[in-house]
Scaffold this motif. Structure first.
Motif, PDB file in Angstrom:
ATOM      1  N   CYS A  11      63.517 -39.410 -13.116  1.00  0.00           N
ATOM      2  CA  CYS A  11      64.926 -39.840 -13.037  1.00  0.00           C
ATOM      3  C   CYS A  11      65.877 -39.014 -13.904  1.00  0.00           C
ATOM      4  CB  CYS A  11      65.097 -41.314 -13.367  1.00  0.00           C
ATOM      5  SG  CYS A  11      64.162 -42.363 -12.256  1.00  0.00           S
ATOM      6  N   ASP A  12      65.358 -38.016 -14.622  1.00  0.00           N
ATOM      7  CA  ASP A  12      66.262 -37.124 -15.353  1.00  0.00           C
ATOM      8  C   ASP A  12      67.032 -36.225 -14.379  1.00  0.00           C
ATOM      9  OD1 ASP A  12      65.620 -38.084 -17.812  1.00  0.00           O
ATOM     10  OD2 ASP A  12      64.414 -36.365 -18.450  1.00  0.00           O
ATOM     11  N   VAL A  13      68.073 -35.605 -14.924  1.00  0.00           N
ATOM     12  CA  VAL A  13      68.896 -34.692 -14.122  1.00  0.00           C
ATOM     13  C   VAL A  13      69.048 -33.388 -14.900  1.00  0.00           C
ATOM     14  CG1 VAL A  13      71.189 -34.343 -13.106  1.00  0.00           C
ATOM     15  CG2 VAL A  13      70.161 -36.630 -13.095  1.00  0.00           C
ATOM     16  N   VAL A  14      68.785 -32.265 -14.238  1.00  0.00           N
ATOM     17  CA  VAL A  14      68.954 -30.967 -14.898  1.00  0.00           C
ATOM     18  C   VAL A  14      70.046 -30.170 -14.185  1.00  0.00           C
ATOM     19  CG1 VAL A  14      67.844 -28.811 -15.585  1.00  0.00           C
ATOM     20  CG2 VAL A  14      66.523 -30.938 -15.588  1.00  0.00           C
ATOM     21  N   PRO A  15      71.190 -29.965 -14.858  1.00  0.00           N
ATOM     22  CA  PRO A  15      72.249 -29.135 -14.276  1.00  0.00           C
ATOM     23  C   PRO A  15      71.958 -27.638 -14.501  1.00  0.00           C
ATOM     24  CG  PRO A  15      73.112 -30.701 -15.928  1.00  0.00           C
ATOM     25  CD  PRO A  15      71.630 -30.594 -16.122  1.00  0.00           C
ATOM     26  N   ASN A  16      72.371 -26.825 -13.533  1.00  0.00           N
ATOM     27  CA  ASN A  16      72.166 -25.374 -13.587  1.00  0.00           C
ATOM     28  C   ASN A  16      73.303 -24.777 -12.760  1.00  0.00           C
ATOM     29  OD1 ASN A  16      71.008 -22.725 -13.328  1.00  0.00           O
ATOM     30  ND2 ASN A  16      68.951 -23.581 -13.294  1.00  0.00           N
ATOM     31  N   ASN A  17      73.691 -23.517 -13.010  1.00  0.00           N
ATOM     32  CA  ASN A  17      74.673 -22.904 -12.106  1.00  0.00           C
ATOM     33  C   ASN A  17      74.090 -22.890 -10.694  1.00  0.00           C
ATOM     34  OD1 ASN A  17      72.897 -21.049 -13.253  1.00  0.00           O
ATOM     35  ND2 ASN A  17      74.359 -19.372 -13.271  1.00  0.00           N
ATOM     36  N   SER A  18      72.864 -22.384 -10.524  1.00  0.00           N
ATOM     37  CA  SER A  18      72.094 -22.581  -9.284  1.00  0.00           C
ATOM     38  C   SER A  18      70.627 -22.455  -9.645  1.00  0.00           C
ATOM     39  CB  SER A  18      72.417 -21.522  -8.225  1.00  0.00           C
ATOM     40  OG  SER A  18      73.765 -21.579  -7.837  1.00  0.00           O
ATOM     41  N   HIS A  19      69.831 -23.425  -9.264  1.00  0.00           N
ATOM     42  CA  HIS A  19      68.398 -23.354  -9.519  1.00  0.00           C
ATOM     43  C   HIS A  19      67.744 -22.346  -8.587  1.00  0.00           C
ATOM     44  CE1 HIS A  19      69.245 -27.326 -11.267  1.00  0.00           C
ATOM     45  NE2 HIS A  19      68.202 -27.082 -12.034  1.00  0.00           N
TER      46      HIS A  19
END
Ligand code: PLP
Length: 464
Positions: free
Chosen positions: A115-123
């Motif tokens: 349920c975590d969320v990992v933001p990235n410019n683009s994975h």
């Protein structure tokens, strides 16, 4: 002074290219099920499938291979590897892995909960898969400027910082274990991230008390593009720029098959001693003892040397100039592509290139096959074959956001005349674009179907 930028190396060992004719390639394409991944590499004349692990090692790296010490524990090759990465990047703890995705699996294995969320410019696709495998969500936050493929905006790899703030507001900092920045943004067309953007992202991370990690595969190319394009950086060295970006981060993952110019290898790095301790526990489970990870001593040596050669400015000038040269000539002849060119590849815009082929009929596949047929050049579709899937109810294809054909340029492998040839081949296909056929999939796997799918042209033969 002189307008020709020469390759800053000469050639000591050569690898024969087997020349083929269009007639032979007609048969080879049919055998491969019209999927360039299924071609044998001996049947390819110029292989632009990927820049990953396909670079040419230097005489120094080959010398390092002989120096490699294969001791199980405490090899001097490990210490040379660690020192080299510390010197370039400044991260205290350096953990060797067999390639980038193993570093990702360990990083997310330790930091990421369900349920975590990992933001990235683009994975990148393996990064996304490793996050999703943990039951977490990989959130892409590319900047709005990336949507316009032909504008001059210099940093289309940037993260949308407002969207990052919104992500923190929406999910709460507790569910965001870290923020990632991919330099250059591979899934976003190899576009660079500006230092100003990295600084803003780091500030948001600091505000919410979360670490910033770099997906640093192409950090040297990114730094060179900052030097060329970002105000205030023209006089700084690439080494200084790489270091400045690393100083904003807590650590990184890296596929050394990219900017460290090795055929296999990777690592993860961090300043956090406790995290490094936990990562080494996982490392021993699946990769190996901490002083070799997933690599042999000779690989560690080649990587240590490649890490230094990858930030050499004469090399980077040649590399970025060469990529830009191809892009500029194609653009001047009207070929639609992602502009400005980034570091490692040219991305043709298949939607505009083959506008008569609807996305469901795979225009990118059609162009990639035509490039191979016309000149033995192997490229790769990044579009609906890669990202789409059949709708379970109707069987109709759901289509990708963009239809691209990537021409990825291996490091130090091809010369200027090879690139001139590639330009000619693309222009020939461009001139004959009206006759490009659509394709349908006749056989596909459920996951990662683009690697193994078999296809067939619809209507006329692609090679008539
Ligand atoms: C190649 C790549 C990876 C994965 O590295 P591998 O060595 O192929 O496992 C991760 N992120 C980016 C941006 C890449 O280009």
């Amino acid at each position: 002074m002189f307008k020709t930028v020469i390759e800053p190396f000469r050639i000591k060992v050569v690898e024969q290219i087997r020349m083929t004719t269009p007639e032979q390639r007609t048969a080879l394409l049919a055998q491969a099920g019209y999927n360039t991944f299924s071609l044998r590499s001996e049947d390819v004349m110029i292989d632009l499938l990927t820049d990953s692990g396909t670079g040419a090692m230097s005489a120094e790296q080959w010398a390092g291979i002989m120096r490699g010490d294969e001791s199980y524990a405490g090899s001097p090759s490990f210490y040379r590897f660690q020192d080299s990465i510390r010197q370039v990047m400044g991260f205290e703890h350096v953990i060797p892995t067999h390639q980038g995705r193993a570093a990702e699996r360990i990083l997310f294995g330790v930091t990421c909960a369900e349920c975590d969320v990992v933001p990235n410019n683009s994975h990148f696709d393996t990064t996304r898969a490793n996050i999703e495998y943990r039951g977490a969500t990989a959130l892409d936050l590319p900047c709005a400027e990336l949507a316009d493929m032909s504008s001059d905006y210099p940093f289309k790899g940037n993260m949308d910082v407002e969207a990052l703030r919104t992500a923190f507001a929406t999910y709460g900092a507790d569910r965001i274990p870290l923020v990632m920045l991919t330099v250059t943004n591979n899934s976003g067309g190899g576009q660079p991230v500006s230092m100003a953007n990295a600084r803003e992202v780091a500030a948001v991370c600091r505000e919410f008390g979360k670490p910033l990690y770099l997906d640093a595969c192409r950090i040297a190319e990114n730094a060179y593009l900052i030097k060329q394009r970002e105000p205030g950086y023209a006089e700084k060295s690439v080494r200084e720029i790489v270091r400045e970006m690393c100083d904003l981060a807590e650590g990184c993952t890296m596929s050394a098959k990219k900017d460290a110019i090795v055929n296999m290898g990777g690592f993860l790095a961090t300043r956090d001693s406790e995290l490094a301790r936990q990562e080494r526990v996982l490392l021993i489970l699946t990769e190996g003892f901490p002083t070799y990870g997933g690599l042999s001593g000779r690989d560690l040596e080649a990587l240590a040397i490649g890490m230094q050669e990858g930030v050499d400015e004469d090399y980077l000038n040649y590399r970025i100039t060469s990529t830009h040269y191809v892009g500029r000539h194609l653009r001047e002849n009207g070929v639609p592509l992602l502009w400005p060119t980034g570091g490692h590849a040219i991305y043709l815009d298949a939607k505009r290139f083959a506008a008569h082929i609807p996305p469901q009929r795979l225009p990118g596949v059609s162009i990639a096959n035509a490039l191979y047929h016309a000149g033995g050049v192997r490229a790769c579709e990044i579009g609906t074959l890669m990202f789409g899937h059949p709708d379970p109810a109707t069987g109709e294809e759901t289509v990708a956001a963009r239809e691209l054909v990537r021409l990825a340029i291996p490091r130090r492998t091809y010369t200027q005349s090879h690139m001139d040839y590639v330009i000619e081949v693309v222009l020939k296909v461009w001139e004959e674009r009206a006759s490009l056929p659509g394709y349908r999939i006749v056989e596909q796997a459920h996951y990662l179907r683009h690697f193994s799918a078999r296809l067939e042209p619809i209507g006329q033969s692609p090679t008539a």
